[in-house]
Design an enzyme around this catalytic site. Sequence first.
Site, PDB file in Angstrom:
ATOM      1  N   SER A 144      13.703 -97.816 -59.069  1.00 47.74           N
ATOM      2  CA  SER A 144      15.155 -97.768 -58.909  1.00 47.74           C
ATOM      3  C   SER A 144      15.623 -99.111 -58.356  1.00 47.74           C
ATOM      4  O   SER A 144      14.812 -99.861 -57.774  1.00 47.74           O
ATOM      5  CB  SER A 144      15.489 -96.660 -57.901  1.00 47.74           C
ATOM      6  OG  SER A 144      16.838 -96.739 -57.496  1.00 47.74           O
ATOM      7  N   TYR A 157      14.366 -92.013 -49.932  1.00 45.16           N
ATOM      8  CA  TYR A 157      14.376 -92.322 -51.372  1.00 45.16           C
ATOM      9  C   TYR A 157      14.029 -93.788 -51.588  1.00 45.16           C
ATOM     10  O   TYR A 157      13.179 -94.142 -52.415  1.00 45.16           O
ATOM     11  CB  TYR A 157      15.755 -92.001 -51.942  1.00 45.16           C
ATOM     12  CG  TYR A 157      15.900 -92.262 -53.427  1.00 45.16           C
ATOM     13  CD1 TYR A 157      15.408 -91.344 -54.357  1.00 45.16           C
ATOM     14  CD2 TYR A 157      16.532 -93.409 -53.899  1.00 45.16           C
ATOM     15  CE1 TYR A 157      15.551 -91.569 -55.725  1.00 45.16           C
ATOM     16  CE2 TYR A 157      16.672 -93.646 -55.259  1.00 45.16           C
ATOM     17  CZ  TYR A 157      16.187 -92.720 -56.179  1.00 45.16           C
ATOM     18  OH  TYR A 157      16.314 -92.948 -57.528  1.00 45.16           O
TER      19      TYR A 157
HETATM   20  P1  NAP Z   1      17.441 -85.712 -63.099  1.00 45.36           P
HETATM   21  O1  NAP Z   1      18.491 -85.623 -64.115  1.00 45.36           O
HETATM   22  O2  NAP Z   1      17.535 -84.925 -61.844  1.00 45.36           O
HETATM   23  O3  NAP Z   1      16.019 -85.429 -63.793  1.00 45.36           O
HETATM   24  C1  NAP Z   1      14.822 -85.389 -63.045  1.00 45.36           C
HETATM   25  C2  NAP Z   1      13.915 -84.341 -63.634  1.00 45.36           C
HETATM   26  O4  NAP Z   1      12.681 -84.364 -62.883  1.00 45.36           O
HETATM   27  C3  NAP Z   1      14.488 -82.923 -63.519  1.00 45.36           C
HETATM   28  O5  NAP Z   1      14.280 -82.215 -64.711  1.00 45.36           O
HETATM   29  C4  NAP Z   1      13.665 -82.339 -62.385  1.00 45.36           C
HETATM   30  O6  NAP Z   1      13.514 -80.929 -62.448  1.00 45.36           O
HETATM   31  C5  NAP Z   1      12.326 -83.018 -62.587  1.00 45.36           C
HETATM   32  N1  NAP Z   1      11.497 -82.905 -61.398  1.00 45.36           N
HETATM   33  C6  NAP Z   1      11.898 -82.925 -60.094  1.00 45.36           C
HETATM   34  N2  NAP Z   1      10.853 -82.756 -59.294  1.00 45.36           N
HETATM   35  C7  NAP Z   1       9.761 -82.625 -60.085  1.00 45.36           C
HETATM   36  C8  NAP Z   1       8.381 -82.401 -59.826  1.00 45.36           C
HETATM   37  N3  NAP Z   1       7.921 -82.264 -58.576  1.00 45.36           N
HETATM   38  N4  NAP Z   1       7.533 -82.320 -60.872  1.00 45.36           N
HETATM   39  C9  NAP Z   1       8.004 -82.429 -62.143  1.00 45.36           C
HETATM   40  N5  NAP Z   1       9.284 -82.620 -62.446  1.00 45.36           N
HETATM   41  C10 NAP Z   1      10.164 -82.715 -61.428  1.00 45.36           C
HETATM   42  O7  NAP Z   1      17.287 -87.237 -62.609  1.00 45.36           O
HETATM   43  P2  NAP Z   1      17.468 -88.646 -63.348  1.00 45.36           P
HETATM   44  O8  NAP Z   1      18.690 -89.240 -62.825  1.00 45.36           O
HETATM   45  O9  NAP Z   1      17.235 -88.544 -64.805  1.00 45.36           O
HETATM   46  O10 NAP Z   1      16.257 -89.431 -62.668  1.00 45.36           O
HETATM   47  C11 NAP Z   1      15.016 -89.662 -63.310  1.00 45.36           C
HETATM   48  C12 NAP Z   1      14.279 -90.727 -62.521  1.00 45.36           C
HETATM   49  O11 NAP Z   1      15.069 -91.927 -62.497  1.00 45.36           O
HETATM   50  C13 NAP Z   1      14.033 -90.363 -61.062  1.00 45.36           C
HETATM   51  O12 NAP Z   1      12.764 -90.833 -60.655  1.00 45.36           O
HETATM   52  C14 NAP Z   1      15.131 -91.102 -60.324  1.00 45.36           C
HETATM   53  O13 NAP Z   1      14.786 -91.379 -59.000  1.00 45.36           O
HETATM   54  C15 NAP Z   1      15.224 -92.355 -61.161  1.00 45.36           C
HETATM   55  N6  NAP Z   1      16.512 -93.061 -61.022  1.00 45.36           N
HETATM   56  C16 NAP Z   1      17.694 -92.451 -61.366  1.00 45.36           C
HETATM   57  C17 NAP Z   1      18.886 -93.151 -61.214  1.00 45.36           C
HETATM   58  C18 NAP Z   1      20.222 -92.566 -61.567  1.00 45.36           C
HETATM   59  O14 NAP Z   1      21.256 -93.195 -61.248  1.00 45.36           O
HETATM   60  N7  NAP Z   1      20.286 -91.430 -62.236  1.00 45.36           N
HETATM   61  C19 NAP Z   1      18.873 -94.465 -60.703  1.00 45.36           C
HETATM   62  C20 NAP Z   1      17.664 -95.035 -60.378  1.00 45.36           C
HETATM   63  C21 NAP Z   1      16.480 -94.331 -60.540  1.00 45.36           C
HETATM   64  P3  NAP Z   1      14.507 -80.010 -61.555  1.00 45.36           P
HETATM   65  O15 NAP Z   1      15.812 -80.086 -62.263  1.00 45.36           O
HETATM   66  O16 NAP Z   1      13.856 -78.679 -61.573  1.00 45.36           O
HETATM   67  O17 NAP Z   1      14.538 -80.648 -60.191  1.00 45.36           O
END
Ligand code: NAP
Length: 253
Positions: A144, A157
């Site tokens: 991130s 985080y």
């Molecule tokens: P998201 O929409 O919440 O998707 C994350 C997915 O991971 C969800 O389906 C979640 O399932 C699953 N998950 C959570 N805990 C888990 C576990 N222990 N084992 C397996 N799966 C698990 O989030 P996103 O925004 O796409 O983020 C994806 C990645 O990008 C993350 O690592 C996040 O930190 C990173 N990121 C995101 C952003 C942003 O602005 N969106 C920015 C920088 C980095 P549940 O729904 O059941 O929890």
Amino acid sequence: MVGMVHGKVALVTGAGSGIGRKSAELLAQEGARVLVCDLDEQSGQQTLRRIRDAGGEADFWRVDVAQESEVETMVAHCVEHFGRLDCAVNNAGISGPSGGLETIELPDWNRVLAVNLTGVFLCMKHELLRMREQKAGSIVNMSSGAGLIATPGLAPYSASKHGVLGITRAAAVENARQGIRINAVCPGSIDTPMLRAAMDTDSAVEKMIRASMPIGRLGEAEEVAEAVVWLCSDRASLVTGHSMGVDGASVAR
Ligand code: NAP
């Protein structure tokens, strides 16, 4: 036209939502067979259906990346089902508690580190055991912008995402002569359910998140998926140990 990852087998964690879903879909669109992995069976199955409906080949596996036995079985299933593992996208993550460091409770700290950092470690460990046998592979870890610069109010985080960059770099050097490339992607504020949940907490937070993107808009999960697929592909053959910002210049500010 042959896809960028034609003939490869890819695994994506957190593929039921947001960036993971779009990465799994684009990998399939570009010719990979994909193991869609998520904690949430329902959303993971939805991603699977979307890939199959679009003509791609995929399977679903339920996993909690914080549990080593589950991660080991996930990789074993991928190899059993598809015959190999070429690309792994370790994307599953949670945002965890917000607030000043002095207000964070230990169980909340532990859970964020367990999913975001230990989860990536466990996935890499079992993926590498397989990829070292093959003497080939590409791993992309989801860090991130919070892994590169300070993110006040999100210390657990931010610590976990800094950690992801540390193990990415160490493992990239360790495996550089094994035919295995290991990189990290550092997204800015991307419009996904995770970010929406944060923005919905209050309007000041939403304003701050939107202001964090010099490009003047939130990123889309598809835009992060483009970087993920390129890093997975052989077109990135000299790129390893790299942390790629996909952030509309938010870290450059
Ligand atoms: P998201 O929409 O919440 O998707 C994350 C997915 O991971 C969800 O389906 C979640 O399932 C699953 N998950 C959570 N805990 C888990 C576990 N222990 N084992 C397996 N799966 C698990 O989030 P996103 O925004 O796409 O983020 C994806 C990645 O990008 C993350 O690592 C996040 O930190 C990173 N990121 C995101 C952003 C942003 O602005 N969106 C920015 C920088 C980095 P549940 O729904 O059941 O929890």
